[in-house]
Motif scaffolding. Structure first.
Motif, PDB file in Angstrom:
ATOM      1  N   PRO A 143       0.829  -1.205   0.000  1.00  0.00           N
ATOM      2  CA  PRO A 143       0.000   0.000   0.000  1.00  0.00           C
ATOM      3  C   PRO A 143       0.864   1.256   0.000  1.00  0.00           C
ATOM      4  O   PRO A 143       1.031   1.924   1.024  1.00  0.00           O
ATOM      5  CB  PRO A 143      -0.802  -0.135   1.296  1.00  0.00           C
ATOM      6  N   LEU A 144       1.386   1.588  -1.168  1.00  0.00           N
ATOM      7  CA  LEU A 144       2.246   2.759  -1.318  1.00  0.00           C
ATOM      8  C   LEU A 144       1.562   3.777  -2.218  1.00  0.00           C
ATOM      9  O   LEU A 144       0.765   3.423  -3.082  1.00  0.00           O
ATOM     10  CB  LEU A 144       3.595   2.346  -1.916  1.00  0.00           C
ATOM     11  N   PRO A 145       1.881   5.050  -2.047  1.00  0.00           N
ATOM     12  CA  PRO A 145       1.218   6.087  -2.854  1.00  0.00           C
ATOM     13  C   PRO A 145       1.691   6.060  -4.298  1.00  0.00           C
ATOM     14  O   PRO A 145       2.773   5.550  -4.615  1.00  0.00           O
ATOM     15  CB  PRO A 145       1.631   7.381  -2.155  1.00  0.00           C
ATOM     16  N   ALA A 146       0.874   6.600  -5.185  1.00  0.00           N
ATOM     17  CA  ALA A 146       1.272   6.753  -6.575  1.00  0.00           C
ATOM     18  C   ALA A 146       2.590   7.520  -6.645  1.00  0.00           C
ATOM     19  O   ALA A 146       2.829   8.444  -5.870  1.00  0.00           O
ATOM     20  CB  ALA A 146       0.185   7.481  -7.354  1.00  0.00           C
ATOM     21  N   TRP A 191       9.721  -2.309   1.112  1.00  0.00           N
ATOM     22  CA  TRP A 191       9.112  -3.625   0.960  1.00  0.00           C
ATOM     23  C   TRP A 191       9.927  -4.469  -0.011  1.00  0.00           C
ATOM     24  O   TRP A 191      10.474  -3.967  -0.994  1.00  0.00           O
ATOM     25  CB  TRP A 191       7.700  -3.497   0.389  1.00  0.00           C
ATOM     26  N   ILE A 192       9.986  -5.779   0.254  1.00  0.00           N
ATOM     27  CA  ILE A 192      10.515  -6.739  -0.698  1.00  0.00           C
ATOM     28  C   ILE A 192       9.484  -7.851  -0.854  1.00  0.00           C
ATOM     29  O   ILE A 192       8.918  -8.338   0.140  1.00  0.00           O
ATOM     30  CB  ILE A 192      11.887  -7.320  -0.277  1.00  0.00           C
ATOM     31  N   ALA A 193       9.198  -8.215  -2.080  1.00  0.00           N
ATOM     32  CA  ALA A 193       8.268  -9.312  -2.369  1.00  0.00           C
ATOM     33  C   ALA A 193       8.936 -10.244  -3.364  1.00  0.00           C
ATOM     34  O   ALA A 193       9.455  -9.804  -4.395  1.00  0.00           O
ATOM     35  CB  ALA A 193       6.959  -8.771  -2.936  1.00  0.00           C
ATOM     36  N   LEU A 194       8.948 -11.525  -3.042  1.00  0.00           N
ATOM     37  CA  LEU A 194       9.575 -12.503  -3.931  1.00  0.00           C
ATOM     38  C   LEU A 194       8.817 -13.814  -3.882  1.00  0.00           C
ATOM     39  O   LEU A 194       8.022 -14.063  -2.970  1.00  0.00           O
ATOM     40  CB  LEU A 194      11.047 -12.704  -3.571  1.00  0.00           C
ATOM     41  N   SER A 195       9.072 -14.658  -4.857  1.00  0.00           N
ATOM     42  CA  SER A 195       8.504 -16.001  -4.875  1.00  0.00           C
ATOM     43  C   SER A 195       9.565 -16.972  -5.363  1.00  0.00           C
ATOM     44  O   SER A 195      10.466 -16.597  -6.130  1.00  0.00           O
ATOM     45  CB  SER A 195       7.273 -16.063  -5.800  1.00  0.00           C
TER      46      SER A 195
END
Length: 222
Positions: free
Chosen positions: A95-98, A184-188
């Protein structure tokens, strides 16, 4: 005499584990029985991660022009199933701003990267394949943390990338260096403890030998 595929006969009772960061005892698992010789996966007896060994010197030969994530259709003419995958990734966008600055590592031909941009984010990508990078509007070449200033990004994504890295821990540390405070970091990654691997074994699609160098389990990621 070395075989042309770069895989000589290989035996090991201990190997350097890329997640434990030291030599650990290994358990040998038969993956494939081929006329050219059997293929094995060596799993760390401590964290459970698997390793493809030995690693071919030139991995680029195992990424042909028709490699799925690099194809134009993945970005411009997505099939229904692939569209569902890309759309499902939208649920993990923080949930980060534009205007928030984001980086996708190994962005392929750019399906997710283009979704970030269309959502109003300042999204950048890096991709080893020059043609896929062109399609994605991304930088071509390997991920090099030193190419970016520390604290450059609000979020970094790496979908099915870490398992391709020669040193996955170094990659994670490099990503951490690039994040801003509360970034944030997102990985799979594929799951070696999944029922799919238990059922299919050497025929499991997500082994992708020898492209995937490390095969993670949930415990090896903690």
């Amino acid at each position: 005499m070395a075989r042309p595929d770069g895989f000589d006969e290989f035996e090991a009772t201990s190997l350097f584990c890329p997640t434990c960061r030291r030599a650990t005892p290994t358990r040998k698992h038969l993956l494939l029985v081929l006329p050219s010789g059997s293929k094995y996966d060596y799993r760390c007896a401590e964290c459970g991660a698997g390793a493809t060994r030995p690693v071919p010197e030139d991995l680029s030969r195992y990424y042909p022009p028709d490699y799925g994530p690099h194809r134009e259709s993945a970005a411009l003419r997505p099939r229904r199933g692939l569209r569902r995958v890309v759309d499902s990734l939208a649920t993990v966008i923080p949930p980060l701003p534009a205007g928030a600055r984001m980086l996708e590592i190994g962005c392929g031909s750019g399906g997710f990267l283009k979704m970030l941009r269309s959502s109003g984010f300042d999204a950048h990508g890096v991709e080893p394949s020059p043609e896929a990078a062109r399609l994605a509007g991304a930088s071509a070449g390997p991920f090099e943390p030193s190419a970016y200033a520390p604290g450059s990004f609000d979020a970094v994504f790496a979908w099915m990338v870490l398992e391709h890295a020669r040193d996955p821990v170094a990659m994670i540390r490099g990503i951490a260096r690039l994040l801003r405070p509360r970034g944030w970091i997102a990985l799979s990654v594929p799951n070696l403890d999944s029922w799919e691997f238990a059922f299919f074994r050497g025929a499991w699609y997500d082994l992708e030998c020898p492209r995937l160098l490390t095969h993670f389990t949930p415990s090896s990621l903690t």
